[in-house]
Design an enzyme around this catalytic site. Structure first.
Site, short mmCIF file in Angstrom:
data_model
loop_
_atom_site.label_atom_id
_atom_site.label_comp_id
_atom_site.label_asym_id
_atom_site.label_seq_id
_atom_site.Cartn_x
_atom_site.Cartn_y
_atom_site.Cartn_z
N ASP A 33 60.75 -12.09 -28.09
CA ASP A 33 61.09 -12.68 -26.79
C ASP A 33 61.59 -14.12 -26.89
O ASP A 33 61.95 -14.71 -25.87
CB ASP A 33 59.91 -12.60 -25.83
CG ASP A 33 58.67 -13.35 -26.31
OD1 ASP A 33 58.76 -14.09 -27.32
OD2 ASP A 33 57.60 -13.19 -25.67
N ASP A 143 51.45 -6.24 -31.56
CA ASP A 143 52.83 -6.24 -31.09
C ASP A 143 53.66 -6.94 -32.17
O ASP A 143 53.67 -8.17 -32.27
CB ASP A 143 52.91 -6.98 -29.75
CG ASP A 143 54.12 -6.58 -28.92
OD1 ASP A 143 54.82 -5.61 -29.29
OD2 ASP A 143 54.36 -7.22 -27.89
#
Length: 238
Positions: A33, A143
């Site tokens: 991100d 993640d």
């Protein structure tokens, strides 16, 4: 009643006893991100220094209080947080984590050996350092940070690179050729290829995991090492 000698021995043992190493079975997802990692803020855990961040031009920042690029600031994930292959069966990288029974205080900058138990990477291992967390992560959830893995909840890539990365918000790109897309920055392409080469485009494989001492190659990138890192065993590939 304990004697003074016995009490002294017990106290000494408590000082030298290894810290509890988190372990169990877990799940993985993927993301990139571009945001400032959560463990880059001061005071999150007992560490040598918070995890390193970079500016929009990929230059390391010295200001640990720099505002995240996902919140209008200028601190982003450094491109060298991309994963890489050590050999055919072992890779290094970074991840956002949520470990059952723990908090950021216990997992920020900790390292975990992930032994993949499903999908095309079953039998391979990856050692990741935790540099982030996430409100949308489940229990024993890793993640994995990989370019083109999808931005997830936040998209700092648009402000860092002036455009969004290719692929879906969750899951990211679907083919190796998309690593060469015009909106995939050149500094992220090597890490993007890793997903389709070493990682064999595995789709959220399950893992067995255990906490291990961080390899120097990872702490050299993050600049972050836990004060209790020496209490944990060295990694052993499966």
């Amino acid at each position: 009643m304990y004697s003074k000698i016995a009490v002294s021995l017990l106290a000494a043992a408590s000082l030298t006893a290894p810290a509890f190493a988190a372990q169990g079975n877990g799940v993985t997802t993927r993301y990139w991100d571009c945001c400032k990692p959560s463990c880059s803020w001061s005071g999150k855990a007992p560490v040598s220094s918070p995890a390193r961040t970079c500016d929009a031009n990929d230059n390391p920042l010295n200001d640990v209080d720099a505002k995240s690029g996902c919140d209008g600031g200028g601190a982003y994930t450094c491109s060298n947080y991309s994963p890489w292959a050590v050999n055919d069966n072992l890779a290094y990288g970074f991840a956002a984590t949520a470990i059952s029974g723990g908090t950021e205080n216990s997992w920020c900058c900790a390292c975990y050996q992930l032994d993949f138990t499903s999908g095309p990477v079953a039998g391979k291992s990856m050692i990741v350092q935790s540099t982030n967390t996430g409100g949308d992560l489940g229990s024993n959830h890793f993640d994995l940070l990989m370019p083109g893995g999808g931005v997830g909840i936040f998209d700092g890539c648009r402000s860092e690179f002036g455009q969004s990365l290719p692929g879906q918000q969750y899951g990211g790109i679907s083919s190796r050729s998309e690593c060469d897309a015009s909106n995939m920055p050149a500094v992220l392409r090597k890490g993007c290829y890793w997903r389709f080469d070493w990682f064999k485009n595995a789709d959220n494989p399950s893992v067995s995991f255990k906490q291990v001492a961080c390899p120097a190659a990872l702490t050299a990138i993050s600049g972050c090492k836990r004060n209790d890192d020496g209490s944990f065993p060295a990694a052993q590939s499966s």
